[in-house]
Design an enzyme around this catalytic site. Structure first.
Site, short mmCIF file in Angstrom:
data_model
loop_
_atom_site.label_atom_id
_atom_site.label_comp_id
_atom_site.label_asym_id
_atom_site.label_seq_id
_atom_site.Cartn_x
_atom_site.Cartn_y
_atom_site.Cartn_z
N HIS A 24 0.81 -1.23 0.00
CA HIS A 24 0.00 0.00 0.00
C HIS A 24 0.84 1.28 0.00
O HIS A 24 0.31 2.35 -0.28
CB HIS A 24 -0.94 0.03 1.21
CG HIS A 24 -1.97 -1.05 1.21
ND1 HIS A 24 -2.82 -1.26 0.14
CD2 HIS A 24 -2.29 -1.99 2.14
CE1 HIS A 24 -3.63 -2.28 0.44
NE2 HIS A 24 -3.32 -2.75 1.62
ZN LIG Z 1 -4.09 -7.08 2.89
#
Ligand SMILES: [Zn+2]
Length: 368
Positions: free
Chosen positions: A109
């Site tokens: 992320h």
């Molecule tokens: Zn995840």
């Protein structure tokens, strides 16, 4: 992201004697010039500042937030994890290792300019960027974490040399709310270099495997990557507390085996496998990534294998939780229906698969 999940994984790897079948290497932490292959200089400076003085973390960079709290030494720790994935990529590219695993990695992320979703530096992106720097012209990234691999997609959005494929729970019901099939890469040369399969909440083994096999092998066979980088977040599991898929360890293991085979079939065996999410830290993560290490080591642990008692005792001593007794959930062999057979236009899983194929297959000259 309790680090105990990594410690317990390593101990389970050792409990099966797999540490004797692999070479355990400590790579260098990622240095400034490496981090800058993906991350903006001002962001790296912000991480360093928060690392020295956590109280002064700049939330404009996602630091000092609920998901990414600042802590002393966060720059060093994050650069160390990133360095292991970069080192893995270098070893595989250079031929010192055919496969390499970093189960501390897969922090997919993290964005070029900010922290996100428990991730500070994006080791997956950095490993891929390093491969490109070393001369790779085609790198495929397959992400089967329950969350969209948004940071890796963003890093290579405009780069046709990197094909990113993410299978994840639908953005409507899960962080980071991206990963729609329509996200296919920047217009122009990179169009069709991002692939997103947005799975309905509740998808179980049969659907998950059907989706994987309906999308991934065909794209990899066509793209012919020089290296395959895979992210094996274990949070697709039915026990995982943060998401809503219903995948078993048996299916996770089946996908790990499939990734290994794809690397051999289409990437000359060059395979970098990473960890990722996974928040059932006793019940799921250690077993899932021990299978991953075993597969990469060429010494698969059987699905029904009994877990050594010493490990179970250690788990209880460290966590006061009862450890599982066997290496999967007893759903072996996991069965699924191939894409060609049994397409059902009313089925939500089939709709998700078809949406992904329709969005990107024609852009790559493949039949949707
Ligand atoms: Zn995840």
């Amino acid at each position: 992201m309790d680090p105990v999940r990594l410690a317990l994984t390593r101990r389970l790897v050792d409990a099966f004697g797999l540490d004797r079948d692999v070479e355990v290497v400590s790579a260098k932490p990622a240095g400034e010039s490496t981090l800058r292959l993906v991350h903006r200089e001002d962001y790296i400076e912000a991480v360093k500042a928060a690392s020295v003085d956590p109280g002064a973390a700049d939330s404009a960079y996602g630091l000092g937030t609920v998901d990414d709290p600042a802590f002393a030494g966060m720059h060093e720790v994050s650069a160390l994890i990133a360095g292991q994935s970069v080192g893995a990529a270098e070893a595989v590219w250079g031929g010192e290792a055919l496969h390499a695993v970093n189960f501390a990695g897969g922090l997919h992320h993290a964005m070029p300019g900010g922290a996100s979703g428990f991730c500070i530096y994006n080791d997956a992106s950095l490993a891929i960027a390093r491969l490109l720097e070393l001369g790779a012209e085609r790198v495929a990234y397959v992400d089967v974490d329950v969350h969209h691999g948004d940071g890796v997609q963003a890093a290579f959005w405009e780069d046709p040399r990197v094909l990113t494929i993410s299978l994840h729970e639908h953005p409507r019901t899960l962080f980071p709310q991206t990963g729609w099939p329509e996200e296919t890469g920047a217009a122009g040369a990179a169009e069709g270099s991002a692939v997103n399969v947005a799975l309905p909440a509740g998808t179980g083994d049969a659907g998950w495997l059907r989706a994987f096999h309906a999308v991934v092998p065909e794209l990899i066979a066509d793209f012919r990557p020089q290296v395959l980088v895979t992210q094996h977040g274990a949070d697709t599991h039915f026990e995982d507390p943060l998401a809503h898929l219903a995948v078993s360890l048996d299916a996770q293991r089946a996908v790990q085996v499939a990734c290994h085979e794809l690397a051999h079939e289409y990437a000359g065996g060059k395979w970098v496998a990473l960890g990722g999410g996974g928040y059932a830290v006793v019940e799921v993560v250690p077993r899932s990534w021990t299978h991953l290490v075993a597969i990469a080591a060429g010494r698969d642990v059987e699905p029904g294998a009994v877990i050594p008692e010493g490990w179970r005792q250690e788990v209880f001593a460290r966590t006061r939780q009862l450890a599982p007794a066997r290496m999967t959930d007893g759903r072996w062999p996991v069965e699924y229906v191939g894409w060609e057979a049994g397409y059902d236009p009313a089925d939500r899983l089939d709709q998700a698969v078809l949406a992904a194929r329709r969005a990107v297959f024609p852009l790559r000259g493949l039949l949707a």
